[in-house]
Design a protein around this motif. Structure first.
Motif, mmCIF file in Angstrom:
data_model
loop_
_atom_site.group_PDB
_atom_site.id
_atom_site.type_symbol
_atom_site.label_atom_id
_atom_site.label_comp_id
_atom_site.label_asym_id
_atom_site.label_seq_id
_atom_site.Cartn_x
_atom_site.Cartn_y
_atom_site.Cartn_z
ATOM 1 N N ARG A 21 0.796 -1.432 -0.213
ATOM 2 C CA ARG A 21 -0.192 0.373 0.338
ATOM 3 C C ARG A 21 0.665 1.321 -0.008
ATOM 4 O O ARG A 21 0.817 2.169 -0.503
ATOM 5 N N SER A 22 1.466 1.296 0.073
ATOM 6 C CA SER A 22 3.123 2.436 1.453
ATOM 7 C C SER A 22 3.216 2.488 -0.530
ATOM 8 O O SER A 22 3.710 3.655 -1.176
ATOM 9 N N ARG A 24 2.544 2.007 -3.937
ATOM 10 C CA ARG A 24 1.176 1.852 -4.048
ATOM 11 C C ARG A 24 1.237 3.735 -4.149
ATOM 12 O O ARG A 24 0.648 4.421 -4.732
ATOM 13 N N ALA A 25 1.004 3.959 -2.327
ATOM 14 C CA ALA A 25 0.754 4.728 -2.671
ATOM 15 C C ALA A 25 1.610 6.309 -3.135
ATOM 16 O O ALA A 25 0.644 7.508 -3.333
ATOM 17 N N LEU A 28 1.366 6.583 -7.019
ATOM 18 C CA LEU A 28 -0.187 7.778 -7.167
ATOM 19 C C LEU A 28 0.276 8.679 -6.267
ATOM 20 O O LEU A 28 0.502 10.133 -7.327
ATOM 21 N N SER A 29 0.682 9.921 -6.272
ATOM 22 C CA SER A 29 0.893 10.806 -5.479
ATOM 23 C C SER A 29 2.186 11.443 -6.085
ATOM 24 O O SER A 29 1.715 12.840 -6.593
ATOM 25 N N SER A 34 -4.401 10.279 -5.012
ATOM 26 C CA SER A 34 -4.698 9.892 -3.605
ATOM 27 C C SER A 34 -4.532 8.174 -3.584
ATOM 28 O O SER A 34 -5.182 8.309 -5.041
ATOM 29 N N GLU A 35 -4.880 7.485 -2.230
ATOM 30 C CA GLU A 35 -5.268 6.177 -2.431
ATOM 31 C C GLU A 35 -6.663 6.505 -2.648
ATOM 32 O O GLU A 35 -7.634 7.380 -2.671
ATOM 33 N N ASP A 38 -7.048 4.917 -8.566
ATOM 34 C CA ASP A 38 -6.245 4.231 -9.513
ATOM 35 C C ASP A 38 -7.641 3.396 -9.108
ATOM 36 O O ASP A 38 -8.394 2.359 -10.346
#
Length: 173
Positions: A21-22, A24-25, A28-29, A34-35, A38
């Motif tokens: 998750r980190s 991916r975040a 995305l950032s 933001s989370e 996507d």
């Protein structure tokens, strides 16, 4: 009862999920997203013209959150909303060309994460992990050895068909 030195399974799963998750975040950032954005974009990609209400239901978020996210993604040029021709109270969501490109970039990133995870596994461990995750998610997929096919009985000598083969006769000299 003594506390185990090994963390419980749920803690270990959450730790691995947290690292993914980190990553991916952060990805995305870097794309100014933001989370959750996507999933939002991918849902529109899979359902072009989806109504905002159906999108909220699909993503299990409130209609107001759906509208708030759409407004942000419209400002970034990734999504466009069109009023329904049938019901003026409804809007339909579509991806722009930039939105489609963003979905492709996000999908490539997800594939990279998956490839990195699979690279840490050996042999059929990736397939086994997927089967176990299916089971944990409630899909009730069988885990373990596949059942033997009907009609192929194992013989005591290791042959498959269950019929003993005739012995070869020795040639007379």
């Amino acid at each position: 009862m003594a506390v185990s030195k090994i963390p419980p399974l749920s803690a270990r799963l959450l730790a691995v999920a947290g690292r993914i998750r980190s990553k991916r975040a952060a990805d995305l950032s870097a794309k100014n997203l933001s989370e959750g954005h996507d999933g939002y974009l991918m849902a529109i990609h899979r359902n072009p013209g989806i109504t905002m209400g159906d999108l909220a239901s699909l993503l299990e978020i409130s209609p107001s959150s759906t509208t708030k996210i759409a407004t942000k993604l419209e400002a970034l040029g990734l999504v466009r909303r069109e009023a329904s021709r049938i019901d003026s109270r409804q809007n339909h969501a579509f991806l722009t060309d930039d939105g489609t490109q963003m979905v492709n970039d996000i999908a490539i990133g997800h594939g990279d994460y998956d490839a990195e995870l699979v690279s840490r596994l050996k042999g059929k461990d990736a397939d086994r992990l997927m089967a176990i995750l299916d089971r944990l998610e409630g899909r009730n997929e069988p885990v373990g050895k596949k059942p033997r096919k009907a009609g192929k009985k194992k013989r005591s000598d290791g042959k498959k068909d269950g019929k003993k083969k005739p012995k070869k006769q020795k040639k007379a000299k």
